[in-house]
Design a protein around this motif. Sequence first.
Motif, PDB file in Angstrom:
ATOM      1  N   THR A  76       0.854  -1.190   0.000  1.00 25.95           N
ATOM      2  CA  THR A  76       0.000   0.000   0.000  1.00 25.95           C
ATOM      3  C   THR A  76       0.892   1.242   0.000  1.00 25.95           C
ATOM      4  OG1 THR A  76      -0.201  -0.369   2.396  1.00 25.95           O
ATOM      5  CG2 THR A  76      -2.095  -0.925   1.033  1.00 25.95           C
ATOM      6  N   PRO A  77       0.464   2.289  -0.703  1.00 22.69           N
ATOM      7  CA  PRO A  77       1.284   3.503  -0.749  1.00 22.69           C
ATOM      8  C   PRO A  77       1.221   4.247   0.591  1.00 22.69           C
ATOM      9  CG  PRO A  77      -0.755   3.820  -1.984  1.00 22.69           C
ATOM     10  CD  PRO A  77      -0.760   2.406  -1.502  1.00 22.69           C
ATOM     11  N   PHE A  78       2.155   5.180   0.764  1.00 23.00           N
ATOM     12  CA  PHE A  78       2.178   6.011   1.972  1.00 23.00           C
ATOM     13  C   PHE A  78       1.107   7.087   1.796  1.00 23.00           C
ATOM     14  CE2 PHE A  78       4.983   9.078   4.625  1.00 23.00           C
ATOM     15  CZ  PHE A  78       4.296   8.736   5.777  1.00 23.00           C
ATOM     16  N   SER A  79      -0.128   6.700   2.035  1.00 20.77           N
ATOM     17  CA  SER A  79      -1.245   7.638   1.836  1.00 20.77           C
ATOM     18  C   SER A  79      -2.116   7.614   3.086  1.00 20.77           C
ATOM     19  CB  SER A  79      -2.068   7.241   0.613  1.00 20.77           C
ATOM     20  OG  SER A  79      -2.685   5.988   0.852  1.00 20.77           O
ATOM     21  N   GLU A  80      -2.951   8.622   3.208  1.00 19.33           N
ATOM     22  CA  GLU A  80      -3.765   8.753   4.419  1.00 19.33           C
ATOM     23  C   GLU A  80      -4.762   7.593   4.544  1.00 19.33           C
ATOM     24  OE1 GLU A  80      -5.799  12.486   4.697  1.00 19.33           O
ATOM     25  OE2 GLU A  80      -5.709  12.456   6.889  1.00 19.33           O
ATOM     26  N   ASP A  81      -5.153   7.035   3.401  1.00 11.94           N
ATOM     27  CA  ASP A  81      -6.153   5.959   3.413  1.00 11.94           C
ATOM     28  C   ASP A  81      -5.516   4.573   3.231  1.00 11.94           C
ATOM     29  OD1 ASP A  81      -5.386   6.453   0.837  1.00 11.94           O
ATOM     30  OD2 ASP A  81      -7.407   6.372  -0.022  1.00 11.94           O
ATOM     31  N   GLN A  82      -4.248   4.442   3.639  1.00 13.70           N
ATOM     32  CA  GLN A  82      -3.542   3.172   3.405  1.00 13.70           C
ATOM     33  C   GLN A  82      -4.198   1.991   4.110  1.00 13.70           C
ATOM     34  OE1 GLN A  82       0.418   3.145   5.689  1.00 13.70           O
ATOM     35  NE2 GLN A  82      -0.055   5.290   5.631  1.00 13.70           N
ATOM     36  N   VAL A  83      -4.798   2.214   5.276  1.00 11.42           N
ATOM     37  CA  VAL A  83      -5.432   1.099   5.995  1.00 11.42           C
ATOM     38  C   VAL A  83      -6.683   0.643   5.234  1.00 11.42           C
ATOM     39  CG1 VAL A  83      -6.607   0.432   8.124  1.00 11.42           C
ATOM     40  CG2 VAL A  83      -4.519   1.807   8.232  1.00 11.42           C
ATOM     41  N   ALA A  84      -7.495   1.609   4.812  1.00 11.69           N
ATOM     42  CA  ALA A  84      -8.715   1.261   4.059  1.00 11.69           C
ATOM     43  C   ALA A  84      -8.344   0.539   2.761  1.00 11.69           C
ATOM     44  CB  ALA A  84      -9.514   2.530   3.759  1.00 11.69           C
ATOM     45  N   ILE A  85      -7.286   1.011   2.100  1.00 10.91           N
ATOM     46  CA  ILE A  85      -6.859   0.368   0.849  1.00 10.91           C
ATOM     47  C   ILE A  85      -6.433  -1.076   1.129  1.00 10.91           C
ATOM     48  CG2 ILE A  85      -5.026   0.307  -0.912  1.00 10.91           C
ATOM     49  CD1 ILE A  85      -4.968   3.372  -0.797  1.00 10.91           C
ATOM     50  N   GLY A  86      -5.612  -1.240   2.152  1.00 16.11           N
ATOM     51  CA  GLY A  86      -5.122  -2.590   2.479  1.00 16.11           C
ATOM     52  C   GLY A  86      -6.280  -3.546   2.722  1.00 16.11           C
ATOM     53  N   LYS A  87      -7.262  -3.106   3.508  1.00 14.74           N
ATOM     54  CA  LYS A  87      -8.401  -3.978   3.825  1.00 14.74           C
ATOM     55  C   LYS A  87      -9.223  -4.280   2.564  1.00 14.74           C
ATOM     56  CE  LYS A  87      -8.874  -2.523   8.635  1.00 14.74           C
ATOM     57  NZ  LYS A  87      -9.726  -1.838   9.640  1.00 14.74           N
ATOM     58  N   ARG A  88      -9.367  -3.262   1.723  1.00 13.20           N
ATOM     59  CA  ARG A  88     -10.151  -3.432   0.483  1.00 13.20           C
ATOM     60  C   ARG A  88      -9.494  -4.474  -0.430  1.00 13.20           C
ATOM     61  NH1 ARG A  88     -10.060   2.007  -1.973  1.00 13.20           N
ATOM     62  NH2 ARG A  88     -11.049   2.546  -0.022  1.00 13.20           N
ATOM     63  N   VAL A  89      -8.178  -4.412  -0.538  1.00 12.07           N
ATOM     64  CA  VAL A  89      -7.485  -5.368  -1.416  1.00 12.07           C
ATOM     65  C   VAL A  89      -7.563  -6.777  -0.827  1.00 12.07           C
ATOM     66  CG1 VAL A  89      -5.328  -5.938  -2.591  1.00 12.07           C
ATOM     67  CG2 VAL A  89      -5.925  -3.549  -2.222  1.00 12.07           C
ATOM     68  N   ILE A  90      -7.454  -6.896   0.487  1.00 10.00           N
ATOM     69  CA  ILE A  90      -7.547  -8.228   1.118  1.00 10.00           C
ATOM     70  C   ILE A  90      -8.937  -8.823   0.867  1.00 10.00           C
ATOM     71  CG2 ILE A  90      -7.588  -9.431   3.355  1.00 10.00           C
ATOM     72  CD1 ILE A  90      -5.401  -7.320   4.234  1.00 10.00           C
ATOM     73  N   ASP A  91      -9.972  -8.008   1.020  1.00  8.36           N
ATOM     74  CA  ASP A  91     -11.336  -8.495   0.744  1.00  8.36           C
ATOM     75  C   ASP A  91     -11.460  -8.963  -0.695  1.00  8.36           C
ATOM     76  OD1 ASP A  91     -12.218  -7.988   3.292  1.00  8.36           O
ATOM     77  OD2 ASP A  91     -13.096  -6.030   2.818  1.00  8.36           O
TER      78      ASP A  91
END
Length: 293
Positions: A76-91
Amino acid sequence: MSTTILVTGATGTVGTELIKALSNRGLTVRAGVHSIIKGDRLRQLNPDVQLVEIDYSKPETLHVALTGVDRLFLLTPFSEDQVAIGKRVIDAARQAGVQHIVRLSVAGADAEPGIQLGRWHREVEQYLEQSGVPYTILRPGSFMQNFANYNADAICHEGKLYMPLGEGKVSYIDVRDIAATAAHILSADTHAHQDKIYDLSGPQALSTAEVAAAIGQATGQPVTYVDVPEEAARQAMGQAPAWMSDAMMELYRISKAGYTAGTTTTVEEITGCAPRTIEQFAHDYSNRFKAKQ
Ligand SMILES: NC(=O)c1ccc[n+]([C@@H]2O[C@H](COP(=O)([O-])OP(=O)(O)OC[C@H]3O[C@@H](n4cnc5c(N)ncnc54)[C@H](OP(=O)(O)O)[C@@H]3O)[C@@H](O)[C@H]2O)c1
């Protein structure tokens, strides 16, 4: 049919090296790129690579990119929404039937209370651990390549390496060793690395003065470390948003205090090769640090 691996963040610092490291392994390598044009260069590194567009803000691109994928490298990139992105990709990976996710996290992600950068990564790690998808988590320390990406201008033009790290030592790792480790795990025939967490470091902890000396030695142009106050480092980040500069200052503070100096032998245990030294890094990247004559 060969195993299909999707590499996210494929045009970035780690992803580019991973695409290279996955060449000639008899695997189908798919590079997830933010824009197909930017991804074109990856074909020179690995002529067999397939390019697929991924925009984390467009979930439909994830669906397409993950179709038929067996193993995923999740960055995930160093972005403010990195946690949401990570979870979205895992789903999305779970729904697509991905069989193994190798996740790029960060050293100290599980430290208590730790720092914000680690807590963001730990939240994604925990989500992955509970996802039911087999995983391997890589926790590298600070990258040697940061010096080429962020400090090369001042080194080239002023012969100065500005950092707010005092005498603090950091066990910097060459990104090529992270890529080699990830490639090894992604192409392994066995489940030996399943549900494991690996701390990755370079061979030794280094002060910033030692890094400056290694770069100066490699270029033949002396480099002086300038220990700058935290406020100056924050100002040097210019227009960076507060969440970003706050997180970086916190990292600098724990590095200055010596908390990021631990080393591990994991790279060699997994790849069979010792991790690169700062001298090797400085030699290989010396063109990036040389003043143009
Ligand atoms: N730097 C360190 O010392 C260090 C140490 C330990 C862990 N880490 C972790 O390493 C990760 C960063 O790795 P890196 O340095 O290789 O990253 P990077 O060089 O900044 O590359 C980020 C990649 O993500 C892509 N990307 C950005 N936004 C995207 C979006 N919305 N949709 C799809 N792709 C997108 C970028 O493509 P475009 O360029 O085309 O946007 C690029 O390929 C972070 O999770 C960080 O916490 C860093």
